[in-house]
Write an enzyme that holds these catalytic residues in place. Structure first.
Site, short mmCIF file in Angstrom:
data_model
loop_
_atom_site.label_atom_id
_atom_site.label_comp_id
_atom_site.label_asym_id
_atom_site.label_seq_id
_atom_site.Cartn_x
_atom_site.Cartn_y
_atom_site.Cartn_z
N HIS A 59 0.83 -1.20 0.00
CA HIS A 59 0.00 0.00 0.00
C HIS A 59 0.87 1.26 0.00
O HIS A 59 2.06 1.21 0.30
CB HIS A 59 -0.90 -0.01 1.24
CG HIS A 59 -2.00 -1.03 1.15
ND1 HIS A 59 -2.93 -1.19 2.13
CD2 HIS A 59 -2.32 -1.93 0.18
CE1 HIS A 59 -3.78 -2.14 1.78
NE2 HIS A 59 -3.43 -2.61 0.60
N GLU A 61 0.87 3.90 2.02
CA GLU A 61 1.37 4.42 3.29
C GLU A 61 2.66 3.74 3.73
O GLU A 61 3.61 4.41 4.15
CB GLU A 61 0.33 4.20 4.41
CG GLU A 61 -1.02 4.88 4.17
CD GLU A 61 -2.01 3.96 3.47
OE1 GLU A 61 -1.61 3.27 2.51
OE2 GLU A 61 -3.18 3.94 3.87
ZN LIG Z 1 -3.13 -0.35 3.86
#
Ligand SMILES: [Zn+2]
Ligand SMILES: NC(=O)C1=CN([C@@H]2O[C@H](COP(=O)(O)OP(=O)(O)OC[C@H]3O[C@@H](n4cnc5c(N)ncnc54)[C@H](OP(=O)(O)O)[C@@H]3O)[C@@H](O)[C@H]2O)C=CC1
Ligand SMILES: Nc1c(N[C@@H]2O[C@H](COP(=O)(O)O)[C@@H](O)[C@H]2O)[nH]c(=O)[nH]c1=O
Length: 368
Positions: A59, A61
């Site tokens: 992901h 982040e």
């Molecule tokens: Zn995530």
């Protein structure tokens, strides 16, 4: 308790995260394309950026956190979608944000995924972070639309693309290739469009008449070609069709009737075509079942290229979220709207963009 306020700096950082998310559209299915920026608000410095990796993991982040290194402690993270809170193939991003020592999180929109749906924000607040929601929300909703409708309506976000001549008609392919009605610039734009979709769909007559490739053949973008979907009850598709011959290289899915010819099915499968059985309703493959099959394969954004029978079926089933029309010459908006209505039937649309492309014109319209 009143929600903490956002600043002009927040808007600026979120705008960068949104642009990054937009660039990843079409590359992250079954996941949404998310953008993340980590910044030091006291110095105004961007420490790191991240975007959902191709295929949907890792992901945004966690990539931004890894890239920021030691300076992440006490910094602010800007994310276009609520950080996840569930244990998937990797740990939740909300926990990674807390563990990294970030002090503040600015999030554009909540994630409608029932596994998250507010829990990611709760995790951050419970750990003492300041959480601000809603910055860049309208743009984030537009960019994340595919993920949102996949979760909430069990269908992909669907764009119908049409290329029409100056009188609003199509030119039927000659059995070998399409007859081009638009010139090079508009066609290149149409090909670039493909890169931002997970899948592209045509009817059997288009395969017979145009023998299309439906790939993204622009420099450096061939890997961004979406999966290709053909609708054909009876599998009346030439064995030598380019879509069939190239199926081992670019995913190609055939939606067909459960009782279609076993020999033809076998032949297609041997080339790498994936066959999906779809019930017949009123003489045609049932679009809701096709939507369900696509959702099952992770498709969040669908580009319907045609032809006219397919456009009309999608419009009649109220499955059109967006229309992109390329038309030869520079006709007025009223001519373009009439042409769309003639091809699709009555659809409630509102104009969002019009651009000149060489000698052609492009219109973008959204479901009203
Ligand atoms: Zn995530
Ligand atoms: N200018 C442009 O933008 C484009 C132009 N074209 C042109 O359009 C022409 C083909 O258009 P057209 O004849 O309308 O055919 P389509 O390409 O739209 O294919 C229609 C066929 O798809 C199959 N089908 C299966 N399920 C459905 C469903 N739910 N709804 C609709 N069709 C379904 C049916 O065949 P079956 O019996 O096999 O199931 C049907 O006859 C070509 O000549 C091509 O050149 C095509 C694309 C874009
Ligand atoms: N004729 C026409 C279009 N036709 C669309 O392009 C498909 C062919 O794609 P490919 O084989 O990948 O080049 C064809 O089947 C149809 O969907 N598009 C346009 O932008 N302008 C045009 O004038």
């Amino acid at each position: 308790m009143a929600e903490p306020k956002s600043s002009a700096f927040d808007e600026e950082m979120m705008a960068i995260a949104l642009r990054m998310a937009e660039r990843g559209l079409g590359a992250t299915m079954p996941n949404p394309s998310v953008g993340a920026v980590i910044a030091d608000e006291t110095t105004g410095e961007i420490l790191a950026r991240g975007v959902t990796a191709p295929g949907g993991r890792p992901h945004a982040e966690t990539q931004a956190i890894a890239a920021a290194g030691d300076r992440v402690r006490g910094a602010t993270i800007y994310v276009t979608l609520e950080p996840c809170s569930h244990h998937g193939r990797t740990g939740p991003c909300a926990e990674a944000i807390v563990a990294a020592g970030l002090k503040r999180a600015v999030v554009a929109i909540e994630d409608p995924d029932p596994r998250v749906s507010g829990r990611g924000l709760d995790k951050l607040r419970d750990a003492g972070l300041e959480v601000v929601r809603g910055v860049g929300a309208a743009e984030a909703r537009r960019i994340t639309r595919g993920h949102i409708v996949r979760i909430t309506e069990r269908r992909p976000f669907t764009t119908v693309k049409l290329a029409l001549d100056g009188s609003g008609e199509i030119a039927r392919g000659n059995g070998v290739s399409p007859i081009w009605v638009t010139a090079e610039m508009a066609r290149a734009h149409g090909m670039l469009l493909r890169a931002h979709y997970d899948a592209i769909l045509v009817g059997s007559a288009t395969v017979r008449d145009d023998d299309p490739e439906l790939t993204c053949r622009l420099p450096g973008l061939i890997d961004r070609s979406p999966a290709r979907i053909i609708l054909s009850r009876s599998l009346d598709i030439p064995a030598g069709a380019k879509l069939v011959r190239s199926a081992s290289g670019v995913p190609t899915w055939m939606m067909t009737a459960p009782d279609s010819d076993p020999q033809k099915r076998e032949q297609l499968t041997s080339h790498g075509v994936e066959i999906h059985d779809i019930p017949i309703v009123g003489q045609s493959l049932w679009l809701p079942a096709i939507m369900e099959a696509l959702v099952g394969r992770g498709v969040t954004r669908l580009l319907v290229e045609g032809g006219p029978r397919i456009w009309r079926s999608f419009a009649e089933a109220s499955l059109v979220d967006e229309v992109i029309l390329y038309m030869a010459g520079m006709p007025g908006d009223d001519v373009a709207m009439d042409a769309i209505e003639r091809q699709l039937g009555p659809v409630a649309l509102s104009l969002v963009d019009r651009r000149t492309m060489g000698g052609d014109t492009m219109w973008r319209l959204h479901r009203a």
